[in-house]
Design a protein around this motif. Structure first.
Motif, PDB file in Angstrom:
ATOM      1  N   GLU A  79       0.790  -1.090  -0.018  1.00  0.00           N
ATOM      2  CA  GLU A  79      -0.122   0.188   0.215  1.00  0.00           C
ATOM      3  C   GLU A  79       0.921   1.091  -0.043  1.00  0.00           C
ATOM      4  N   ASP A  80       0.274   2.106  -0.671  1.00  0.00           N
ATOM      5  CA  ASP A  80       1.110   3.692  -0.665  1.00  0.00           C
ATOM      6  C   ASP A  80       0.773   4.365   0.394  1.00  0.00           C
ATOM      7  N   THR A  81       1.313   5.676   0.596  1.00  0.00           N
ATOM      8  CA  THR A  81       1.083   6.420   1.679  1.00  0.00           C
ATOM      9  C   THR A  81      -0.033   6.969   1.799  1.00  0.00           C
ATOM     10  N   LEU A  82      -1.110   6.895   1.098  1.00  0.00           N
ATOM     11  CA  LEU A  82      -2.657   7.016   1.119  1.00  0.00           C
ATOM     12  C   LEU A  82      -3.585   5.777   1.564  1.00  0.00           C
ATOM     13  N   GLY A  83      -2.654   4.740   1.472  1.00  0.00           N
ATOM     14  CA  GLY A  83      -3.419   3.421   1.884  1.00  0.00           C
ATOM     15  C   GLY A  83      -4.161   2.774   0.447  1.00  0.00           C
ATOM     16  N   ASN A  84      -3.754   3.218  -0.780  1.00  0.00           N
ATOM     17  CA  ASN A  84      -4.113   2.412  -1.589  1.00  0.00           C
ATOM     18  C   ASN A  84      -3.336   1.358  -2.201  1.00  0.00           C
ATOM     19  N   LYS A  85      -3.808   0.115  -2.490  1.00  0.00           N
ATOM     20  CA  LYS A  85      -3.152  -0.971  -2.847  1.00  0.00           C
ATOM     21  C   LYS A  85      -2.770  -0.742  -4.123  1.00  0.00           C
ATOM     22  N   ILE A  86      -1.248  -1.073  -4.415  1.00  0.00           N
ATOM     23  CA  ILE A  86      -0.598  -0.711  -5.478  1.00  0.00           C
ATOM     24  C   ILE A  86       0.051  -2.134  -5.988  1.00  0.00           C
ATOM     25  N   ALA A  87       0.054  -3.041  -5.200  1.00  0.00           N
ATOM     26  CA  ALA A  87       0.608  -4.490  -5.725  1.00  0.00           C
ATOM     27  C   ALA A  87      -0.060  -5.635  -4.543  1.00  0.00           C
ATOM     28  N   THR A  88      -0.471  -6.634  -5.178  1.00  0.00           N
ATOM     29  CA  THR A  88      -0.854  -7.695  -4.556  1.00  0.00           C
ATOM     30  C   THR A  88      -0.691  -8.742  -5.199  1.00  0.00           C
ATOM     31  N   GLU A  89      -0.285 -10.089  -4.487  1.00  0.00           N
ATOM     32  CA  GLU A  89      -0.134 -11.395  -5.234  1.00  0.00           C
ATOM     33  C   GLU A  89      -0.172 -12.482  -4.419  1.00  0.00           C
ATOM     34  N   LEU A  90      -0.738 -13.557  -4.468  1.00  0.00           N
ATOM     35  CA  LEU A  90      -0.527 -14.829  -3.894  1.00  0.00           C
ATOM     36  C   LEU A  90       0.691 -15.525  -4.268  1.00  0.00           C
ATOM     37  N   VAL A  91       1.790 -15.793  -3.552  1.00  0.00           N
ATOM     38  CA  VAL A  91       2.825 -16.535  -3.935  1.00  0.00           C
ATOM     39  C   VAL A  91       3.095 -18.066  -3.313  1.00  0.00           C
ATOM     40  N   ASN A  92       3.481 -18.979  -4.010  1.00  0.00           N
ATOM     41  CA  ASN A  92       3.717 -20.223  -3.549  1.00  0.00           C
ATOM     42  C   ASN A  92       5.256 -20.325  -3.416  1.00  0.00           C
ATOM     43  N   LYS A  93       5.871 -20.816  -2.351  1.00  0.00           N
ATOM     44  CA  LYS A  93       7.202 -21.030  -2.322  1.00  0.00           C
ATOM     45  C   LYS A  93       7.513 -22.328  -1.518  1.00  0.00           C
ATOM     46  N   ASP A  94       8.498 -22.905  -2.156  1.00  0.00           N
ATOM     47  CA  ASP A  94       8.872 -24.397  -1.568  1.00  0.00           C
ATOM     48  C   ASP A  94       9.918 -24.230  -0.478  1.00  0.00           C
TER      49      ASP A  94
END
Length: 161
Positions: A79-94
């Protein structure tokens, strides 16, 4: 003899600090009872000052060999300084090799540390305080044997701010 040991220790500490000069921010949170609860997202705040630089964002994870799964799903939201979502992702790691069960990461004994990339060479559009929220997205409400979770932000060019 004590004076020599103090000087050597001082040089060692200085050398270790110099090796990590591209780190802008890093924080790790130890989890209570070595358990990551599904509805308890962890939020990290960091400041970006220089908009001309590119940054690498990572999440850190420390687990024991008793962790009951081969992998982990983590959802991140930036989230940026105003609380806006600027990136989101579900990641899977072994965390363990799928066939041998050998743990990945850096470790000693039965504890292993991992640093997984979230965003590479990312350029922020405005200076300010940013928030990165991490949530475990496994099929269990309580994810055992996760000791700590953290975030690291570093200068992708290798030059400190």
């Amino acid at each position: 003899m004590i004076k020599q040991a103090s000087i050597i220790l001082l040089f060692l500490i200085s050398g270790l600090m110099a090796c990590d000069s591209n780190r802008i921010y890093e924080e790790n949170i130890d989890l209570e009872n070595k358990t990551w609860i599904a509805d308890s997202g962890l939020t990290f705040q960091f400041q970006i000052k220089n908009l001309e630089k590119k940054y690498n964002l990572y999440y850190n994870l420390r687990n024991s060999v008793s962790y009951p799964f081969q992998n982990i799903y983590v959802n991140y939201t930036l989230e940026d300084t105003l609380g806006n979502k600027i990136a989101t992702e579900l990641v899977n790691k072994d965390l363990f090799h799928p066939k041998t069960g050998k743990p990945y990461g850096d470790g000693l004994g039965d504890i292993f540390d991992h640093r997984f990339p979230i965003l590479k060479d990312y350029q922020f559009e405005q200076a300010g305080i940013y928030r990165l929220k991490l949530e475990q997205f496994m099929r269990r409400d309580s994810l055992p044997e996760i000791l700590s979770v953290g975030v690291r932000v570093e200068d992708a060019t290798g030059q400190s701010e």
